[in-house]
Design a protein around this motif. Structure first.
Motif, mmCIF file in Angstrom:
data_model
loop_
_atom_site.group_PDB
_atom_site.id
_atom_site.type_symbol
_atom_site.label_atom_id
_atom_site.label_comp_id
_atom_site.label_asym_id
_atom_site.label_seq_id
_atom_site.Cartn_x
_atom_site.Cartn_y
_atom_site.Cartn_z
ATOM 1 N N LEU A 121 0.846 -1.189 0.000
ATOM 2 C CA LEU A 121 0.000 0.000 0.000
ATOM 3 C C LEU A 121 0.882 1.241 0.000
ATOM 4 C CD1 LEU A 121 -2.697 -0.804 2.739
ATOM 5 C CD2 LEU A 121 -3.051 -0.733 0.271
ATOM 6 N N SER A 122 0.536 2.189 -0.833
ATOM 7 C CA SER A 122 1.221 3.480 -0.813
ATOM 8 C C SER A 122 0.756 4.242 0.430
ATOM 9 C CB SER A 122 0.864 4.278 -2.066
ATOM 10 O OG SER A 122 -0.493 4.667 -2.020
ATOM 11 N N PRO A 123 1.493 5.265 0.829
ATOM 12 C CA PRO A 123 1.036 6.074 1.970
ATOM 13 C C PRO A 123 -0.378 6.637 1.771
ATOM 14 C CG PRO A 123 3.319 6.589 1.478
ATOM 15 C CD PRO A 123 2.823 5.684 0.368
ATOM 16 N N THR A 124 -0.685 7.045 0.555
ATOM 17 C CA THR A 124 -2.022 7.568 0.270
ATOM 18 C C THR A 124 -3.077 6.493 0.461
ATOM 19 O OG1 THR A 124 -1.135 9.174 -1.303
ATOM 20 C CG2 THR A 124 -3.490 8.646 -1.499
ATOM 21 N N HIS A 125 -2.824 5.297 -0.042
ATOM 22 C CA HIS A 125 -3.789 4.206 0.104
ATOM 23 C C HIS A 125 -3.910 3.753 1.552
ATOM 24 C CE1 HIS A 125 -3.559 3.213 -4.422
ATOM 25 N NE2 HIS A 125 -4.649 3.911 -4.144
ATOM 26 N N ARG A 126 -2.807 3.812 2.311
ATOM 27 C CA ARG A 126 -2.891 3.485 3.749
ATOM 28 C C ARG A 126 -3.860 4.433 4.440
ATOM 29 N NH1 ARG A 126 3.008 3.039 3.756
ATOM 30 N NH2 ARG A 126 3.111 4.901 5.031
ATOM 31 N N ARG A 127 -3.720 5.726 4.176
ATOM 32 C CA ARG A 127 -4.610 6.719 4.799
ATOM 33 C C ARG A 127 -6.060 6.512 4.356
ATOM 34 N NH1 ARG A 127 -0.115 9.885 3.684
ATOM 35 N NH2 ARG A 127 -1.036 10.655 1.747
ATOM 36 N N GLU A 128 -6.259 6.274 3.061
ATOM 37 C CA GLU A 128 -7.615 6.059 2.537
ATOM 38 C C GLU A 128 -8.264 4.831 3.165
ATOM 39 O OE1 GLU A 128 -7.352 5.697 -1.682
ATOM 40 O OE2 GLU A 128 -6.880 7.817 -1.988
ATOM 41 N N LEU A 129 -7.511 3.735 3.239
ATOM 42 C CA LEU A 129 -8.053 2.502 3.809
ATOM 43 C C LEU A 129 -8.425 2.700 5.271
ATOM 44 C CD1 LEU A 129 -8.794 -0.484 3.763
ATOM 45 C CD2 LEU A 129 -6.364 -1.007 4.157
ATOM 46 N N MET A 130 -7.550 3.319 6.045
ATOM 47 C CA MET A 130 -7.846 3.522 7.462
ATOM 48 C C MET A 130 -9.041 4.449 7.646
ATOM 49 S SD MET A 130 -6.105 1.462 9.171
ATOM 50 C CE MET A 130 -6.157 2.017 10.874
ATOM 51 N N LYS A 131 -9.173 5.447 6.804
ATOM 52 C CA LYS A 131 -10.336 6.342 6.868
ATOM 53 C C LYS A 131 -11.605 5.557 6.568
ATOM 54 C CE LYS A 131 -12.053 10.683 4.937
ATOM 55 N NZ LYS A 131 -11.767 11.781 4.000
ATOM 56 N N ARG A 132 -11.530 4.706 5.558
ATOM 57 C CA ARG A 132 -12.695 3.903 5.170
ATOM 58 C C ARG A 132 -13.107 2.929 6.274
ATOM 59 N NH1 ARG A 132 -12.987 0.258 -0.324
ATOM 60 N NH2 ARG A 132 -14.900 -0.868 0.158
ATOM 61 N N VAL A 133 -12.140 2.201 6.839
ATOM 62 C CA VAL A 133 -12.501 1.210 7.864
ATOM 63 C C VAL A 133 -12.937 1.901 9.160
ATOM 64 C CG1 VAL A 133 -11.151 -0.652 6.840
ATOM 65 C CG2 VAL A 133 -10.117 0.763 8.618
#
Length: 81
Positions: free
Chosen positions: A39-51
């Motif tokens: 996961l890129s840093p951007t996708h890490r942030r997006e995933l955590m926001k989503r969950v």
């Protein structure tokens, strides 16, 4: 960067939605409540926001661990078929 996502969520519906979110981000299930993948840093942030949004006010714990190559290469693993 390789990331490990683990969670403990008692609500079946929320747990399923969190698992689906992990799969949507291309992570591979390595245990019932553990996913691994790049996961890129951007996708890490997006995933955590989503969950976080999926969990809402329900009980649960979700953790994401970025793993550097050095730490990944030092893991111990037992695989039996």
């Amino acid at each position: 960067m390789r990331c490990l996502v683990v969670y403990d969520i008692p609500d079946d519906r929320v747990r399923t939605k969190v698992a689906d979110a992990c799969l949507d981000y291309g992570l591979d299930r390595i245990q019932y409540s553990a996913f691994l993948g790049e996961l890129s840093p951007t996708h890490r942030r997006e995933l955590m926001k989503r969950v976080r949004r999926l969990l809402g006010r329900k009980a649960g714990k979700i953790q994401l661990f970025p793993l550097c190559d050095r730490d990944w290469n030092q893991r111990d693993e037992i695989l039996q078929n």
